[in-house]
Enzyme design. Sequence first.
Site, PDB file in Angstrom:
ATOM      1  N   CYS A  26       0.832  -1.198   0.000  1.00 26.05           N
ATOM      2  CA  CYS A  26       0.000   0.000   0.000  1.00 26.05           C
ATOM      3  C   CYS A  26       0.870   1.253   0.000  1.00 26.05           C
ATOM      4  O   CYS A  26       1.507   1.578   1.009  1.00 26.05           O
ATOM      5  CB  CYS A  26      -0.914   0.001   1.230  1.00 26.05           C
ATOM      6  SG  CYS A  26      -1.915   1.492   1.365  1.00 26.05           S
ATOM      7  N   CYS A  67      -0.394   4.082   2.371  1.00 24.03           N
ATOM      8  CA  CYS A  67      -0.151   3.818   3.795  1.00 24.03           C
ATOM      9  C   CYS A  67       1.323   3.991   4.150  1.00 24.03           C
ATOM     10  O   CYS A  67       1.648   4.548   5.194  1.00 24.03           O
ATOM     11  CB  CYS A  67      -0.556   2.395   4.174  1.00 24.03           C
ATOM     12  SG  CYS A  67      -2.019   1.776   3.366  1.00 24.03           S
ATOM     13  N   ASP A  68       2.211   3.495   3.308  1.00 28.47           N
ATOM     14  CA  ASP A  68       3.617   3.366   3.705  1.00 28.47           C
ATOM     15  C   ASP A  68       4.594   4.241   2.921  1.00 28.47           C
ATOM     16  O   ASP A  68       5.765   4.327   3.293  1.00 28.47           O
ATOM     17  CB  ASP A  68       4.065   1.901   3.538  1.00 28.47           C
ATOM     18  CG  ASP A  68       3.230   0.952   4.398  1.00 28.47           C
ATOM     19  OD1 ASP A  68       2.759   1.396   5.457  1.00 28.47           O
ATOM     20  OD2 ASP A  68       3.060  -0.208   4.001  1.00 28.47           O
TER      21      ASP A  68
END
Length: 307
Positions: A133, A136-137
Amino acid sequence: MDTFDAAVVGAGPAGITAALYLVRSGRSVILFEKLTPGGQVLLTDAMENYPGFPKGIKGWELADAFNAHLEGLAVTRSTADVTGIAGQAGAFELATSAGPVGAKTVVVASGARHRQLGLEGEDRLRGRGVSYCAICDGNFFRGLPVAVVGGGNSALEESLYLSKIVSKLYLVHRRDEFRGAGVYQDRIRQCPNVELVLSSTVESLNGDPDLKSVTVKSRKDGSTRELAVDGLFVFVGTLPNAEFVPEACARDKGGFLVTDVEMRTSVPGIFAAGDVRSKLCRQVVTAAGDGATAAQAANLLLEELHA
Ligand code: NAP
């Protein structure tokens, strides 16, 4: 045990739309959502192909708008995990982490998750360099080199997002041609810090405790190359979240639920909508369409059952 006209499992665009249509038809509905409503839209930076937003809309904004549409409507919301469905049309019983729930019909809208590469060390390095992701990261890799693997819309879209954050991005794809949309391919080819590593596969993940590099192998001449990267983002397709769905519901070879055009699975009373369903076009707009169709078909069945 509480019993509803319809249980909708999953609160992405398909599930939210199904719940919306069912409740507006006067049906009692329970909507199961994991953590937050929105599904994979929440993991998307910007949506550029959802009609009505010619300048695009952030994934979280669209998810918020979907969710807001349900507010004030009499939909029962539950964050319980659905682990099984037993029974038959008119009398299903859902096993959930909060106890059994009754439903006359079920709309499965539980979506799909990113597939893993299946390489040694992939689980160990998850969160230590390996990610599924970018939203997200991605920020953990600001100013650092990363690799992305895959050639579909996810890999291209996420690469475009990451290219603005990282110092260098290797886009590794097993063929010479991408599967993803031409518009993304054109943009990727214009990114100065993106290097295409085509006809190549990732052979090994190197580093302990954190990822330090990946080894890629050319499918043309068998040569290998070590890419020094701090992150590897994997977008090699999806798997359906359908483990809780009865085996009697037919699946395609990828495990996605097979439906007719009215979203009926092979088990009467169980409908499927969105990415969990076997279909060609996995988009937010088609997920919403599936949800509406499934709701109408469920409503029709409820009428036939005089429920
Ligand atoms: P996808 O379209 O199935 O693409 C998966 C990619 O991974 C393919 O390029 C495939 O290569 C490659 N691949 C598969 N297994 C591999 C392996 N073991 N090693 C290396 N590469 C491998 O999956 P996706 O990109 O996650 O998209 C899923 C669905 O969501 C698609 O229908 C997509 O259109 C949709 N989606 C749409 C958007 C959008 O419209 N904005 C955004 C994201 C996703 P090959 O090409 O050689 O098969």
